[in-house]
Design a protein around this motif. Structure first.
Motif, PDB file in Angstrom:
ATOM      1  N   SER A 195       0.827  -1.209   0.000  1.00 24.55           N
ATOM      2  CA  SER A 195       0.000   0.000   0.000  1.00 24.55           C
ATOM      3  C   SER A 195       0.860   1.257   0.000  1.00 24.55           C
ATOM      4  N   ALA A 196       1.968   1.209   0.748  1.00 26.36           N
ATOM      5  CA  ALA A 196       2.855   2.373   0.819  1.00 26.36           C
ATOM      6  C   ALA A 196       3.496   2.677  -0.523  1.00 26.36           C
ATOM      7  N   ASN A 197       3.734   1.641  -1.334  1.00 29.00           N
ATOM      8  CA  ASN A 197       4.443   1.819  -2.601  1.00 29.00           C
ATOM      9  C   ASN A 197       3.526   1.926  -3.808  1.00 29.00           C
ATOM     10  N   SER A 198       2.223   1.703  -3.587  1.00 34.60           N
ATOM     11  CA  SER A 198       1.295   1.721  -4.727  1.00 34.60           C
ATOM     12  C   SER A 198       0.706   3.110  -4.909  1.00 34.60           C
ATOM     13  N   MET A 199       1.323   3.892  -5.727  1.00 33.15           N
ATOM     14  CA  MET A 199       0.841   5.239  -6.033  1.00 33.15           C
ATOM     15  C   MET A 199       0.558   5.343  -7.527  1.00 33.15           C
ATOM     16  N   SER A 200      -0.578   5.941  -7.837  1.00 31.45           N
ATOM     17  CA  SER A 200      -0.910   6.203  -9.233  1.00 31.45           C
ATOM     18  C   SER A 200      -1.009   7.706  -9.439  1.00 31.45           C
TER      19      SER A 200
END
Length: 346
Positions: A67-72
Motif C-alpha cells: 500500500s505504501a508503494n502503490s501510487m498512481s
C-alpha cells in the motif's frame, strides 16, 4: 527526530509533519488523544486517505509495504496506521518497518500505535525514532493528577477551587477517562466557580451508568448489580469497545498481581507495579480470592475473542460475551474450562 510528550505534540505538528509517528504507552485516553491529534493534522495537510491495519495473528506485513508503494497519477496521499497491541511486531513486522523507514514516501505518513511499552532497543523502534517522532505516554501519578485535572478544567473554560480539584481527583482514582467524563458533565451542569460542594453534589449524585461502576461491582463479586449496570450501559448506547477496555484492564491487572504473588512478591508491591491505587487494593484482593491465575488467563483469551467479535472477525454477539465476561469476573462461571476454551474458537 525528537521524543515528545503528549502536551508537546500539537506544537510540533504545526512546525513540521514527520514521515513517521510512534505513539506508545499504557494510558488509553492519552494514547487515543495523541493519535486523534496526529490524524487531524495529517488530514489538514492534505493526506485524505486513511488505511488502518491491526497486527493480529496472521497479518501479512506485505500489505502495508504494498500500500505504501502503490501510487498512481490520481491517487490521494494517505495516512497508514498500524496498531501493535503488545508492542512486538515480530520478525516480519520488524523487517517491514525497517524497510519502510529506509525509503519513506512523501505521499504517506505512517502512524504506529502501541498501547503497551515497546522495546526501545529493537531495530524497528530505532528505525522509526531515527526518521520520525516518538510520542511517549506516561501514566499520570497520584501526585500529578490534581494538576492534570486543573489543566483540563481550564481547557474546558471552567474555574475550580483547589479543594474541588482535589476532591475530583480522589473520586476518579486515576481513571483519566472518568475524569474527562466528569469534566464534560460539569460543563453542562456547573455555574460559576466550582467548589468542593459542587463536586460532591454533581459527581456523587450521578444517576448514569458508567464503566467504572461496572468494574467495581464485578470485582466486588456483586454479579446482579454488575449485570444491571452492563444492561444500563448498553441501553445508553455505550460503545462495546469501551466496556471491553474497562473489563480487560482489570483482568490484566489481576493476572499481573496473581502471577507476581505466586512468585513470592508482596501483594502491596505487586499492586503498585500493576498501577493499582491503594483504595482499590481491597477490591483486587477480594477478586483474587475467587479467581486463580489460570482462570484469569482464560478471561484474557475471552477478552481477545470479544475484541475480534467487535471488529467483525468472529461470528458472535459482543454484548452476550461481555455479559459472560462480567459474570466470570464476579465469580460466576456457567461453563466448564474445557467448554469455555472450545467456545473461544468460534
Amino acid at each position: 527526530m525528537a521524543k515528545l510528550r503528549p502536551d508537546q505534540l500539537a506544537g510540533a505538528l504545526k512546525k513540521q509533519l514527520a514521515p513517521v509517528y510512534l505513539v506508545c504507552g499504557e494510558e488509553p485516553l492519552l494514547v487515543q488523544e495523541s493519535c486523534d491529534t496526529i490524524r487531524k493534522a495529517v488530514k489538514s495537510a492534505g493526506f485524505n486517505e486513511h488505511e488502518r491495519y491491526h497486527n493480529e495473528p496472521g497479518f501479512d506485513w506485505e500489505h502495508l509495504l504494498t500500500s505504501a508503494n502503490s501510487m498512481s497519477l490520481f491517487a490521494e496521499r494517505k495516512l497508514l496506521e498500524i496498531r501493535i497491541e503488545n508492542g512486538k511486531p515480530g520478525d516480519k513486522g520488524n523487517k517491514a518497518l525497517q524497510a519502510y523507514c529506509e525509503a519513506p514516501s512523501e505521499d504517506n505518513v505512517l502512524l504506529v500505535v502501541c498501547p503497551s511499552k515497546p522495546d526501545q532497543r529493537s531495530k524497528w523502534f530505532k528505525s522509526l525514532e531515527k526518521i520520525g517522532a516518538v510520542v511517549q505516554v506516561w501514566p499520570i501519578t497520584a501526585q500529578q493528577l490534581p494538576r492534570w485535572i486543573e489543566q483540563r478544567l481550564n481547557q474546558a473554560g471552567l474555574n475550580a477551587e483547589r479543594a474541588a480539584v482535589e476532591l475530583l481527583a480522589s473520586r476518579v482514582e486515576g481513571n483519566l477517562l472518568a475524569a474527562v467524563q466528569e469534566i464534560e458533565k460539569l460543563k453542562l451542569l456547573a455555574e460559576g466557580t466550582i467548589t468542593a460542594d459542587t463536586i460532591a453534589n454533581i459527581v456523587a449524585d450521578s444517576a448514569r451508568y458508567d464503566v467504572f461502576n461496572l468494574t467495581d461491582k464485578a470485582l466486588h463479586g456483586d454479579a446482579r448489580a454488575a449485570i444491571k449496570t452492563l444492561h444500563g450501559l448498553r441501553g445508553e448506547g455505550t460503545d462495546a469497545t469501551v466496556v471491553l477496555w474497562a473489563l480487560a484492564r482489570e483482568v490484566r491487572s489481576l493476572a499481573q498481581i496473581s502471577h507476581a504473588t505466586s512468585q513470592g512478591q508482596n501483594f502491596d508491591w505487586a499492586c503498585k507495579n500493576a498501577g493499582v491505587w491503594d483504595k482499590r487494593k481491597p477490591l483486587m484482593k477480594g477478586a483474587l480470592r475467587r479467581l486463580k491465575l489460570q482462570q484469569l488467563q482464560m478471561l484474557l483469551r475471552k477478552a481477545n475473542a470479544i475484541d475480534k467479535a467487535i471488529k467483525g472477525m468472529r461470528d458472535a454477539d459482543p454484548w452476550d460475551d461481555l455479559l459472560d465476561l462480567t459474570l466470570n469476573i464476579a465469580g460466576t462461571f456457567s461453563l466448564t474450562p474445557s467448554v469455555q476454551n472450545l467456545a473461544l474458537k468460534y
